[in-house]
Design a protein around this motif. Structure first.
Motif, short mmCIF file in Angstrom:
data_model
loop_
_atom_site.label_atom_id
_atom_site.label_comp_id
_atom_site.label_asym_id
_atom_site.label_seq_id
_atom_site.Cartn_x
_atom_site.Cartn_y
_atom_site.Cartn_z
N LYS A 179 0.80 -0.39 2.44
CA LYS A 179 1.93 0.22 1.72
C LYS A 179 2.61 -0.79 0.80
N SER A 180 3.18 -0.27 -0.27
CA SER A 180 4.04 -1.10 -1.11
C SER A 180 5.43 -1.08 -0.50
N LYS A 181 6.07 -2.23 -0.45
CA LYS A 181 7.38 -2.35 0.17
C LYS A 181 8.37 -2.97 -0.80
N HIS A 193 3.49 -6.07 -0.83
CA HIS A 193 2.42 -5.14 -0.50
C HIS A 193 1.82 -5.56 0.84
N ARG A 194 1.73 -4.61 1.78
CA ARG A 194 1.07 -4.89 3.04
C ARG A 194 -0.44 -4.92 2.83
N SER A 195 -1.14 -5.63 3.67
CA SER A 195 -2.58 -5.79 3.54
C SER A 195 -3.31 -4.48 3.84
N ASP A 196 -4.44 -4.28 3.17
CA ASP A 196 -5.34 -3.18 3.52
C ASP A 196 -6.03 -3.56 4.83
#
Length: 105
Positions: A62-64, A80-83
């Motif tokens: 997710k974008s934060k 941005h959280r990691s995939d």
């Protein structure tokens, strides 16, 4: 790739606990580069069970947005959280993994 590198952690959710009881399915976060054959071999060696099926899903991070106050100024930052990759393992009848206690049967 070693077993510890392939299996990152088990996933505990309400939905997965229901699937564990009814359909012998378990979810794990796995390495993004691992394929189904490597995941199956790692689970079988680590927990000494027989795997019937492996389903994998690539999850997008997710974008934060975050607001920080520093020295009286307000700073807005984006991150941005990691995939990551999720694997749902279906075991053969009679095999069980107890992830809470660490028992295998």
């Amino acid at each position: 790739m070693s077993i510890r590198e392939i299996i990152i952690k088990p996933l505990f959710t309400e939905k997965m606990s229901q699937l564990e009881d009814t359909q012998l399915k378990y979810a794990f976060q796995v390495a993004s580069s691992a394929n189904k054959i490597e995941i199956k071999d790692a689970i079988e060696k680590r927990f000494d069970v027989k795997v019937l099926k492996v389903a994998t899903m690539n999850r997008l991070g997710k974008s934060k947005q975050m607001t920080v106050r520093s020295g009286g100024r307000t700073i807005r930052t984006l991150g941005h959280r990691s995939d990551w990759k999720k694997a749902i393992i279906t075991l053969k009848e009679g095999s069980v993994i107890d992830l809470i206690r660490g028992d295998v049967g």
